[in-house]
Design a protein around this motif. Structure first.
Motif, short mmCIF file in Angstrom:
data_model
loop_
_atom_site.label_atom_id
_atom_site.label_comp_id
_atom_site.label_asym_id
_atom_site.label_seq_id
_atom_site.Cartn_x
_atom_site.Cartn_y
_atom_site.Cartn_z
N ASN B 188 -10.99 11.52 -6.57
CA ASN B 188 -10.47 12.47 -7.81
C ASN B 188 -10.79 14.13 -7.60
O ASN B 188 -10.39 14.93 -8.33
N LEU B 204 -10.95 6.79 -6.93
CA LEU B 204 -9.98 6.64 -8.09
C LEU B 204 -9.95 5.25 -8.74
O LEU B 204 -10.33 4.29 -7.89
N ASP B 207 -6.14 1.35 -11.00
CA ASP B 207 -5.16 1.47 -11.30
C ASP B 207 -4.34 2.57 -10.58
O ASP B 207 -3.08 3.01 -10.86
N GLN B 208 -5.27 3.58 -10.05
CA GLN B 208 -4.57 4.72 -9.37
C GLN B 208 -5.01 4.62 -7.95
O GLN B 208 -4.89 5.68 -7.43
N SER B 209 -5.65 3.69 -7.46
CA SER B 209 -6.19 3.82 -6.15
C SER B 209 -5.41 4.21 -5.04
O SER B 209 -4.13 3.77 -5.08
N ASN B 210 -5.86 4.63 -4.08
CA ASN B 210 -5.02 5.15 -3.12
C ASN B 210 -5.82 5.08 -1.79
O ASN B 210 -6.62 5.89 -1.52
N HIS B 235 -0.33 4.37 -3.73
CA HIS B 235 -0.81 3.50 -4.85
C HIS B 235 -0.14 2.07 -4.62
O HIS B 235 1.10 1.99 -4.54
#
Lengths: 38, 255
Positions: B188, B204, B207-210, B235
């Motif tokens: 983040n 992150l 639900d926002q993982s990259n 994502h």
């Protein structure tokens, strides 16, 4: 009296003559290699 | 009337066996969180135990090969290249128990072990090829750290954290070099924020993982040089709830 034939003799007579060029089917397993064998 | 002859045993190359093997490989890749995706190389054996009408238990022995796709990569398995023999291939041996009920397959159990090809085999074919090195080798760890720092210092992208080291190879002749591959995740923080306080940068939420993947090569002798390439996947919605990735795990076995 029924005489039991020698197994080898019986096997000889019972062996089904194979047609010339007969290729036995490949064994069911293991299957084909898709990439390479290590 | 004579009893109906028992059905001929399934052959390992029969379509039904191949469909079961494909299902099993997709299950194994879908439930692994470490290392690389594996592709089917050979069906070593299959045994079918009828349970009743349209109800069979299938035991599969599969021979898999590691691909170049990390397990978190969204690349479909059919587009993943199987690692070549000279890249020091890794083989997976899997035993899978499936049920086929009314034509529908499900995996009841799977157990896999992966192992690299022997160094002798690789050197016999390619005397100068780099060989797999231990993931906790100090030069490997130093290369991963230098590569990640180098990327984070040059990028305007989010600050990346290491997830796991996927593989490392070392070569001593004709040059001394280390090549590494590792999985990363966006945090983040921007790279600039991380310069202030990297410790505050968190991965992150799911639900926002990259996630992403980096490759790096470091020349140690006769001169120092480092090249790094990191790609973020963007994502992705996880296919199903999987156990969270441990911070620095490098587990190799799936079971």
């Amino acid at each position: 009296p029924v005489a039991k034939r020698a197994v080898a003799e019986a096997a000889q007579h019972d062996k089904v003559p194979r047609p010339v060029g007969f290729v036995p089917p490949p064994p069911p397993c293991p299957g084909k290699i898709r990439h390479f064998d290590i | 009337a004579p009893a109906a002859p028992p059905p001929a045993p399934l052959g390992c190359d029969d379509p039904e066996s191949e469909a079961a093997a494909e299902f099993a490989v997709n299950y194994i890749n879908g439930h692994s969180r470490h290392g690389y995706k594996f592709a089917l190389n050979r069906i070593d054996n299959i045994r079918v135990v009828p349970q009743g009408l349209n109800d069979d238990i299938m035991y599969l022995e599969l021979d898999l090969l590691e691909t170049t796709c990390h397990i978190l990569s969204p690349t479909p398995l059919e587009n993943c290249t199987v690692r070549s023999f000279t890249q020091h291939a890794v083989e997976g041996d899997c035993d899978v128990k499936l049920q086929k009920l009314n034509g529908k397959l499900s995996v009841l159990a799977s157990k896999c072990h992966s192992h690299a090809d022997s160094s002798e085999d690789v050197l016999r074919v390619c005397p100068d090829c780099p060989l797999l090195a231990s993931l906790n080798n100090t030069e490997v760890l130093a290369t991963v750290s230098a590569a990640l720092n180098d990327h984070n210092s040059r990028t305007a992208d989010p600050y990346l954290r290491l997830l796991e080291i996927g593989r490392a190879r070392m070569q001593y002749h004709p040059v001394h070099s280390v090549s590494v591959e590792f999985a990363v995740a966006a945090t983040n923080c921007s790279a600039a924020e991380a310069k202030e306080n990297a410790g505050a940068c968190q991965l992150l939420p799911e639900d926002q993982s990259n996630f992403g993947f980096c490759t790096a090569s470091r020349l140690i002798h006769p001169s120092e040089d480092l090249s790094v390439n990191c790609q973020l996947y963007g994502h992705q919605v996880p296919p199903h709830q999987l156990p969270p990735l441990p911070e620095h795990s490098t587990g190799q076995d799936t079971s």
